[in-house]
Design a protein around this motif. Structure first.
Motif, short mmCIF file in Angstrom:
data_model
loop_
_atom_site.label_atom_id
_atom_site.label_comp_id
_atom_site.label_asym_id
_atom_site.label_seq_id
_atom_site.Cartn_x
_atom_site.Cartn_y
_atom_site.Cartn_z
N GLY A 92 126.94 53.35 98.09
CA GLY A 92 128.35 52.96 98.28
C GLY A 92 128.28 51.51 98.89
N ALA A 93 129.24 50.81 98.95
CA ALA A 93 129.37 49.59 99.55
C ALA A 93 129.48 49.92 101.15
N GLY A 94 128.70 48.97 101.63
CA GLY A 94 128.43 49.27 103.26
C GLY A 94 127.08 50.43 103.57
N ILE A 95 126.83 51.10 102.68
CA ILE A 95 125.79 52.38 103.12
C ILE A 95 124.63 51.95 102.49
N THR A 96 123.72 51.85 103.09
CA THR A 96 121.97 51.75 102.67
C THR A 96 121.50 52.46 103.44
N ASP A 97 120.15 52.74 102.63
CA ASP A 97 119.11 53.88 103.32
C ASP A 97 117.73 53.20 102.74
N GLN A 98 116.68 53.76 103.42
CA GLN A 98 115.36 53.46 103.26
C GLN A 98 114.80 54.44 101.96
N GLY A 99 113.93 53.83 101.18
CA GLY A 99 113.08 54.81 100.29
C GLY A 99 111.79 54.90 100.53
N GLU A 100 110.93 54.83 99.99
CA GLU A 100 109.41 55.25 100.02
C GLU A 100 108.90 54.17 100.65
N VAL A 101 109.07 52.77 100.17
CA VAL A 101 108.07 51.60 100.71
C VAL A 101 109.07 50.55 101.38
N PRO A 102 109.79 50.75 102.14
CA PRO A 102 110.82 49.91 102.71
C PRO A 102 110.42 48.65 103.61
N ASN A 103 109.18 48.67 103.99
CA ASN A 103 108.55 47.67 104.89
C ASN A 103 108.72 46.37 104.32
N GLY A 104 109.24 45.34 105.06
CA GLY A 104 109.15 44.01 104.49
C GLY A 104 110.22 43.50 103.69
N TYR A 105 111.25 44.44 103.57
CA TYR A 105 112.22 44.28 102.82
C TYR A 105 113.52 44.51 103.63
N ASN A 106 114.76 43.74 103.05
CA ASN A 106 115.92 44.15 103.91
C ASN A 106 116.91 44.44 102.52
N VAL A 107 118.04 44.92 102.73
CA VAL A 107 119.14 45.10 101.83
C VAL A 107 120.52 45.32 102.54
N SER A 108 121.54 44.82 101.85
CA SER A 108 122.86 45.02 102.25
C SER A 108 123.83 45.19 100.87
N ARG A 109 124.99 45.76 101.35
CA ARG A 109 125.72 46.14 100.25
C ARG A 109 127.22 45.69 100.39
N SER A 110 127.49 44.46 100.45
CA SER A 110 128.89 44.18 100.76
C SER A 110 129.98 44.35 99.70
N THR A 111 129.45 44.41 98.66
CA THR A 111 130.55 44.73 97.48
C THR A 111 129.91 46.00 96.43
N THR A 112 130.63 46.67 95.65
CA THR A 112 130.10 47.45 94.64
C THR A 112 129.27 46.82 93.63
N GLU A 113 129.48 45.55 93.30
CA GLU A 113 128.72 45.11 92.25
C GLU A 113 127.30 44.48 92.63
N ASP A 114 127.29 44.11 93.73
CA ASP A 114 125.98 43.28 94.25
C ASP A 114 125.06 44.28 95.30
N PHE A 115 123.83 43.93 94.88
CA PHE A 115 122.88 44.50 95.81
C PHE A 115 121.72 43.96 95.97
N PRO A 116 121.62 42.64 96.82
CA PRO A 116 120.45 41.68 96.93
C PRO A 116 119.36 42.43 97.84
N LEU A 117 118.18 41.98 97.50
CA LEU A 117 117.07 42.52 98.05
C LEU A 117 116.23 41.24 98.77
N ARG A 118 116.08 41.41 100.19
CA ARG A 118 115.54 40.17 100.67
C ARG A 118 114.00 40.49 101.33
N LEU A 119 113.19 39.61 100.70
CA LEU A 119 112.00 39.48 101.52
C LEU A 119 111.87 38.56 102.69
N LEU A 120 111.56 39.17 103.84
CA LEU A 120 111.60 38.44 105.24
C LEU A 120 110.53 37.28 105.21
N SER A 121 109.42 37.74 105.06
CA SER A 121 108.25 37.08 105.20
C SER A 121 107.11 37.39 104.08
#
Lengths: 115, 112
Positions: free
Chosen positions: A51-80
């Protein structure tokens, strides 16, 4: 309904660069998730959100960030970006909530090549 | 840790043949099992979803069965067609959060 959409379709990065893979759904689904697909390894869960504002890690989370500010969008960020992150990335959503069918709907994928 | 295995990895059959794809999982504490189809370079399309309390689901020429106690599911495709050529993936979910664990798939080719 457009369903689950992902942008870009294809991206080439150099090692160390950062980028954001976009995912959006117009089905008012609570649950969204990111998977990566590698040859011989199947799809593996990176991060998910119930849900919006709630995220958690899966099996292979290292090197990736996520956020969920709206119900519609779920961007995945690669940091480096690293060559090991070369893969096909899929975003998925389902209606979530209590009892009932939890059919997962997948986007068309983003092919990422890290040099 | 849940592990999902699909056998065979690849299968080639002539058009019209009935076929069975197999999926096995190591932890029987699942919420549901889904079968997906993936065409080359495309995303996944859900074919059938079986809740843990169900034994089978049918959609057209497709029938999926689930035996939780033995950790097995099968996807039966009747009267195969060239358009059925694709990779078929099964995935299990441990609970309502729908964190799927996937098998590596069976690549099916239906020849004329």
């Amino acid at each position: 309904n457009a369903g689950v959409t992902q942008t870009p379709k294809f991206q080439v990065l150099k090692t160390g660069q950062s980028m954001t893979l976009q995912c959006a759904q117009d089905m008012n689904h609570e649950y969204m998730s990111w998977y990566r697909q590698d040859p011989g390894m199947g799809l593996r869960l990176i991060h998910y959100s119930v849900g919006a504002g709630i995220t958690d890690q899966g099996e292979v989370p290292n090197g990736y960030n996520v956020s969920r500010s709206t119900t519609e969008d779920f961007p995945l960020r690669l940091l480096s970006a690293a060559p090991s992150q070369t893969s096909v990335y899929f975003c998925a959503s389902n209606i979530g909530g209590g009892a009932g069918s939890k059919t997962q709907y997948f986007g068309p994928g983003t092919r990422l090549l890290v040099l | 840790k849940q592990e999902v295995t699909q056998i065979p990895a690849a299968l080639s059959v002539p058009e019209g043949e009935n076929l069975v794809l197999n999926c096995s999982f190591t932890d029987s504490a699942i919420y549901n099992l889904q079968w997906f189809r993936q065409d080359p370079g495309k995303g996944l399309t859900s074919l059938l979803l079986i809740q843990s309390s169900q034994r089978e689901q049918t959609s057209g020429r497709l029938n999926a069965s689930l035996d939780k106690s033995s950790g097995r599911s099968t996807l039966y495709i009747a009267a195969s067609q060239p358009g059925d050529s694709a990779t078929y993936l099964c995935a299990v979910s441990p609970g309502t959060a729908s964190k799927l664990t996937f098998g590596t798939g069976t690549r099916l080719q239906v020849t004329l």
